[in-house]
Design an enzyme around this catalytic site. Structure first.
Site, PDB file in Angstrom:
ATOM      1  N   LYS A  10       0.837  -1.200   0.000  1.00 27.37           N
ATOM      2  CA  LYS A  10       0.000   0.000   0.000  1.00 27.37           C
ATOM      3  C   LYS A  10       0.876   1.257   0.000  1.00 27.37           C
ATOM      4  CE  LYS A  10      -3.893  -2.181   2.479  1.00 27.37           C
ATOM      5  NZ  LYS A  10      -4.706  -2.120   3.731  1.00 27.37           N
ATOM      6  N   PHE A  58     -15.488   4.358   7.674  1.00 25.54           N
ATOM      7  CA  PHE A  58     -14.184   4.843   7.208  1.00 25.54           C
ATOM      8  C   PHE A  58     -13.950   4.583   5.718  1.00 25.54           C
ATOM      9  CE2 PHE A  58     -13.814   0.655   9.227  1.00 25.54           C
ATOM     10  CZ  PHE A  58     -13.281  -0.105   8.198  1.00 25.54           C
ATOM     11  N   ARG A  91      -1.053 -14.380   4.784  1.00 27.12           N
ATOM     12  CA  ARG A  91      -1.810 -13.706   5.855  1.00 27.12           C
ATOM     13  C   ARG A  91      -1.064 -13.821   7.188  1.00 27.12           C
ATOM     14  NH1 ARG A  91      -6.220 -10.203   4.974  1.00 27.12           N
ATOM     15  NH2 ARG A  91      -6.748 -10.589   7.137  1.00 27.12           N
ATOM     16  N   THR A  97      -5.303  -7.497  10.799  1.00 25.63           N
ATOM     17  CA  THR A  97      -5.691  -6.249  10.124  1.00 25.63           C
ATOM     18  C   THR A  97      -5.326  -5.021  10.959  1.00 25.63           C
ATOM     19  OG1 THR A  97      -7.553  -7.441   9.158  1.00 25.63           O
ATOM     20  CG2 THR A  97      -7.650  -5.041   9.095  1.00 25.63           C
ATOM     21  N   ARG A 108       2.659  -6.312   9.538  1.00 26.99           N
ATOM     22  CA  ARG A 108       1.792  -5.218   9.988  1.00 26.99           C
ATOM     23  C   ARG A 108       2.133  -4.797  11.423  1.00 26.99           C
ATOM     24  NH1 ARG A 108      -3.976  -7.410   7.538  1.00 26.99           N
ATOM     25  NH2 ARG A 108      -3.896  -6.292   5.553  1.00 26.99           N
ATOM     26  N   ASN A 122      -1.824  -0.355   7.371  1.00 28.08           N
ATOM     27  CA  ASN A 122      -1.160  -1.626   7.698  1.00 28.08           C
ATOM     28  C   ASN A 122      -0.251  -2.134   6.577  1.00 28.08           C
ATOM     29  OD1 ASN A 122      -3.228  -2.258   6.006  1.00 28.08           O
ATOM     30  ND2 ASN A 122      -4.434  -3.363   7.535  1.00 28.08           N
ATOM     31  N   HIS A 125      -1.837  -5.300   1.632  1.00 29.63           N
ATOM     32  CA  HIS A 125      -3.088  -6.048   1.512  1.00 29.63           C
ATOM     33  C   HIS A 125      -2.737  -7.487   1.184  1.00 29.63           C
ATOM     34  CE1 HIS A 125      -7.024  -7.328   0.101  1.00 29.63           C
ATOM     35  NE2 HIS A 125      -6.380  -7.900  -0.899  1.00 29.63           N
TER      36      HIS A 125
HETATM   37  P1  ADP Z   1      -7.652  -7.045   5.613  1.00 34.80           P
HETATM   38  O1  ADP Z   1      -6.874  -5.990   4.838  1.00 34.80           O
HETATM   39  O2  ADP Z   1      -6.842  -7.581   6.781  1.00 34.80           O
HETATM   40  O3  ADP Z   1      -8.208  -8.141   4.752  1.00 34.80           O
HETATM   41  P2  ADP Z   1     -10.345  -5.889   5.726  1.00 34.80           P
HETATM   42  O4  ADP Z   1     -10.571  -6.500   4.383  1.00 34.80           O
HETATM   43  O5  ADP Z   1     -11.334  -6.155   6.798  1.00 34.80           O
HETATM   44  O6  ADP Z   1      -8.901  -6.287   6.303  1.00 34.80           O
HETATM   45  O7  ADP Z   1     -10.230  -4.310   5.587  1.00 34.80           O
HETATM   46  C1  ADP Z   1      -9.598  -3.692   4.492  1.00 34.80           C
HETATM   47  C2  ADP Z   1      -8.719  -2.549   4.997  1.00 34.80           C
HETATM   48  O8  ADP Z   1      -9.548  -1.548   5.628  1.00 34.80           O
HETATM   49  C3  ADP Z   1      -7.729  -2.938   6.099  1.00 34.80           C
HETATM   50  O9  ADP Z   1      -6.532  -3.505   5.608  1.00 34.80           O
HETATM   51  C4  ADP Z   1      -7.493  -1.616   6.790  1.00 34.80           C
HETATM   52  O10 ADP Z   1      -6.581  -0.787   6.064  1.00 34.80           O
HETATM   53  C5  ADP Z   1      -8.877  -0.982   6.752  1.00 34.80           C
HETATM   54  N1  ADP Z   1      -9.669  -1.310   7.938  1.00 34.80           N
HETATM   55  C6  ADP Z   1     -10.337  -2.472   8.175  1.00 34.80           C
HETATM   56  N2  ADP Z   1     -11.011  -2.448   9.329  1.00 34.80           N
HETATM   57  C7  ADP Z   1     -10.783  -1.226   9.863  1.00 34.80           C
HETATM   58  C8  ADP Z   1     -11.222  -0.564  11.057  1.00 34.80           C
HETATM   59  N3  ADP Z   1     -12.029  -1.165  11.927  1.00 34.80           N
HETATM   60  N4  ADP Z   1     -10.784   0.697  11.273  1.00 34.80           N
HETATM   61  C9  ADP Z   1      -9.978   1.312  10.393  1.00 34.80           C
HETATM   62  N5  ADP Z   1      -9.537   0.768   9.248  1.00 34.80           N
HETATM   63  C10 ADP Z   1      -9.916  -0.496   8.966  1.00 34.80           C
HETATM   64 MG    MG Z   2      -9.682  -8.101   3.320  1.00 39.29          MG
END
Ligand code: ADP
Ligand code: MG
Length: 167
Positions: A10, A58, A91, A97, A108, A122, A125
């Site tokens: 990212k 968000f 992962r 996350t 992360r 983080n 992705h």
């Molecule tokens: P991941 O990237 O671990 O698969 P998600 O698909 O749930 O997680 O979310 C996509 C992205 O949105 C996350 O990587 C993070 O940057 C952001 N995100 C997810 N949940 C939150 C949250 N509760 N508060 C703030 N940002 C979030």
């Molecule tokens: Mg995801």
């Protein structure tokens, strides 16, 4: 079983010069890197990638984040890894996350942060399951960008296609 998974470094990962570190950490998985490119993320691509998040409070910030608007670095690095148990392995190396909850030795956990606006920055992705991986890989890559044919392809004649070409 061999799997494929999408990784995006990212904009925060790029702006913090973490590309090398992240690739080195991911190479611990011994998975094969089968596609990689730099991508300028359009609004459309960002919204399509995160369409499952559209009801989150968000969402707008998340779109700005992945487009690079929060870091003045309008690009991401898109990568496909392939090999046994690829999704879980990546992962696991990536970590949770929420970077504050991620194991401190994970990618992360080591490099992520939560912004004052509450976005989890983080740094990368990673796809969560085979269905998501397929949707995402097909969204970010064309068949010829990838050196392993894990999804069926067909030859289509596209005559009215307009695309940017070298002048
Ligand atoms: P991941 O990237 O671990 O698969 P998600 O698909 O749930 O997680 O979310 C996509 C992205 O949105 C996350 O990587 C993070 O940057 C952001 N995100 C997810 N949940 C939150 C949250 N509760 N508060 C703030 N940002 C979030
Ligand atoms: Mg995801």
């Amino acid at each position: 079983m061999n799997q494929q998974t999408l990784v995006l470094i990212k904009p925060d990962g790029l702006v913090k010069s973490l590309t090398g570190n992240i690739l080195a950490r991911l190479s611990e998985s011994k998975l094969e890197l089968v596609a990689a490119k730099m991508v300028r993320v359009t609004e459309k691509l960002a919204k399509e990638h995160y369409k499952h998040m559209k009801d989150k409070p968000f969402f707008n910030e998340l779109i700005k984040y992945i487009k690079g608007e929060l870091h003045d670095r309008r690009k991401v690095m898109a990568i496909v890894y392939w090999g046994p148990d690829a999704i879980k392995k990546v992962r696991q190396l990536a970590g949770e996350t929420n970077p504050e909850e991620a194991e401190v030795t994970s990618i992360r956990g080591s490099y992520g942060r939560i912004t004052t606006k509450g976005i989890y920055e983080n740094v990368l992705h990673a796809s969560t399951n085979p269905e998501e991986a397929e949707r995402e890989i097909k969204l970010w890559f064309e068949p010829d960008d990838i050196i392993v044919d894990f999804y069926p392809t067909e030859i289509k004649e596209i005559s009215k296609l307009k695309k940017r070409a070298w002048a």
